[in-house]
Design a protein around this motif. Structure first.
Motif, PDB file in Angstrom:
ATOM      1  N   ILE A  26      12.902  12.328 -19.290  1.00  0.00           N
ATOM      2  CA  ILE A  26      11.781  12.807 -18.495  1.00  0.00           C
ATOM      3  C   ILE A  26      11.225  11.534 -17.764  1.00  0.00           C
ATOM      4  O   ILE A  26      11.508  10.456 -17.938  1.00  0.00           O
ATOM      5  CB  ILE A  26      10.548  13.033 -19.647  1.00  0.00           C
ATOM      6  N   CYS A  27      10.704  11.650 -16.411  1.00  0.00           N
ATOM      7  CA  CYS A  27      10.369  10.898 -15.418  1.00  0.00           C
ATOM      8  C   CYS A  27       9.065  11.299 -14.912  1.00  0.00           C
ATOM      9  O   CYS A  27       8.969  12.457 -14.441  1.00  0.00           O
ATOM     10  CB  CYS A  27      11.526  10.644 -14.242  1.00  0.00           C
ATOM     11  N   LEU A  28       8.242  10.423 -15.036  1.00  0.00           N
ATOM     12  CA  LEU A  28       6.810  10.630 -14.554  1.00  0.00           C
ATOM     13  C   LEU A  28       6.479   9.740 -13.443  1.00  0.00           C
ATOM     14  O   LEU A  28       6.574   8.471 -13.368  1.00  0.00           O
ATOM     15  CB  LEU A  28       5.816  10.217 -15.882  1.00  0.00           C
ATOM     16  N   ILE A  41      11.587  16.165 -14.444  1.00  0.00           N
ATOM     17  CA  ILE A  41      10.828  15.467 -13.532  1.00  0.00           C
ATOM     18  C   ILE A  41       9.187  15.920 -13.059  1.00  0.00           C
ATOM     19  O   ILE A  41       9.196  16.880 -12.515  1.00  0.00           O
ATOM     20  CB  ILE A  41      11.897  15.005 -12.081  1.00  0.00           C
ATOM     21  N   PHE A  42       8.497  14.964 -13.062  1.00  0.00           N
ATOM     22  CA  PHE A  42       7.118  15.200 -12.864  1.00  0.00           C
ATOM     23  C   PHE A  42       6.547  14.217 -11.802  1.00  0.00           C
ATOM     24  O   PHE A  42       6.550  12.956 -11.801  1.00  0.00           O
ATOM     25  CB  PHE A  42       6.209  15.131 -13.928  1.00  0.00           C
ATOM     26  N   ALA A  43       5.986  14.852 -10.473  1.00  0.00           N
ATOM     27  CA  ALA A  43       5.416  13.990  -9.642  1.00  0.00           C
ATOM     28  C   ALA A  43       4.079  14.096  -9.591  1.00  0.00           C
ATOM     29  O   ALA A  43       3.513  15.254  -9.308  1.00  0.00           O
ATOM     30  CB  ALA A  43       6.212  14.447  -8.266  1.00  0.00           C
ATOM     31  N   ILE A 100       8.479  19.016 -11.130  1.00  0.00           N
ATOM     32  CA  ILE A 100       7.087  19.673 -11.255  1.00  0.00           C
ATOM     33  C   ILE A 100       6.067  18.984 -10.605  1.00  0.00           C
ATOM     34  O   ILE A 100       5.934  17.749 -10.715  1.00  0.00           O
ATOM     35  CB  ILE A 100       6.729  19.553 -12.682  1.00  0.00           C
ATOM     36  N   GLU A 101       5.574  19.376  -9.386  1.00  0.00           N
ATOM     37  CA  GLU A 101       4.444  18.683  -8.489  1.00  0.00           C
ATOM     38  C   GLU A 101       3.042  18.911  -9.279  1.00  0.00           C
ATOM     39  O   GLU A 101       2.702  20.100  -9.674  1.00  0.00           O
ATOM     40  CB  GLU A 101       4.297  19.324  -7.303  1.00  0.00           C
ATOM     41  N   VAL A 102       2.334  17.835  -9.832  1.00  0.00           N
ATOM     42  CA  VAL A 102       1.027  17.806 -10.562  1.00  0.00           C
ATOM     43  C   VAL A 102       0.103  17.174  -9.572  1.00  0.00           C
ATOM     44  O   VAL A 102       0.020  16.100  -9.251  1.00  0.00           O
ATOM     45  CB  VAL A 102       1.216  16.956 -11.927  1.00  0.00           C
ATOM     46  N   GLY A 103      -0.816  18.153  -8.939  1.00  0.00           N
ATOM     47  CA  GLY A 103      -1.794  17.709  -8.227  1.00  0.00           C
ATOM     48  C   GLY A 103      -2.825  17.493  -9.016  1.00  0.00           C
ATOM     49  O   GLY A 103      -3.327  18.196  -9.956  1.00  0.00           O
ATOM     50  N   ILE A 104      -3.752  16.325  -8.688  1.00  0.00           N
ATOM     51  CA  ILE A 104      -5.075  15.874  -9.468  1.00  0.00           C
ATOM     52  C   ILE A 104      -6.386  15.736  -8.270  1.00  0.00           C
ATOM     53  O   ILE A 104      -5.853  14.962  -7.670  1.00  0.00           O
ATOM     54  CB  ILE A 104      -4.817  14.839 -10.153  1.00  0.00           C
TER      55      ILE A 104
END
Length: 138
Positions: free
Chosen positions: A101-103, A27-29, A119-123
């Motif tokens: 997998i979830c995006l 899981i990706f946020a 998983i937190e993905v900051g951009i």
């Protein structure tokens, strides 16, 4: 973990780093301002995962499904949801707890429904071409 890229051509490197960092997490946020490059980065990530389909933001459909090397990838965009009932209506639990997998774009709109671990993905846009990525295990 932080990674800075200077040009969109380097997105593949950031995607590989994210996959290495994630380990078995599925899981990706993705968080970032409008125009930070969430969907663009997800396209690069999907390419690394072997997606051959066209990857686009599911802004109106809320979820897109892609096939990649024997696995399923779900891509969510919660920007336009009006309330959490819409998320329940699409059966979010079946997706989030499927083992696939979830995006997830705009996870802050459904924070209380997020799984315990992801998983937190900051951009962050540093300039027109430069981006700073931060990866955090939650």
């Amino acid at each position: 973990m932080n990674i800075e890229i200077n040009h969109p051509d380097e997105l593949g490197n950031a995607a590989e780093a994210l996959l290495g960092f994630a380990g078995n997490e599925k899981i990706f946020a993705f968080e970032g301002e409008m125009g930070a490059g969430k969907t663009t980065f997800i396209k690069a990530l999907c390419e690394k995962l072997g997606v051959k389909d066209v990857v686009s933001s599911p802004t109106f459909s809320i979820v897109n499904e892609y096939a990649a090397a024997g696995q399923i990838i779900y891509h969510f965009d919660f920007y336009r949801i009006k309330n959490l009932h819409e998320v329940f209506d699409i059966g979010y639990e079946e997706y989030f707890y499927s083992g696939h997998i979830c995006l997830i774009e705009w996870p802050e709109r459904i924070r209380e429904l997020m799984p315990e671990n992801y998983i937190e993905v900051g951009i962050t846009a540093l300039s027109e071409m430069q981006r700073l990525f931060s990866f955090t295990k939650i």
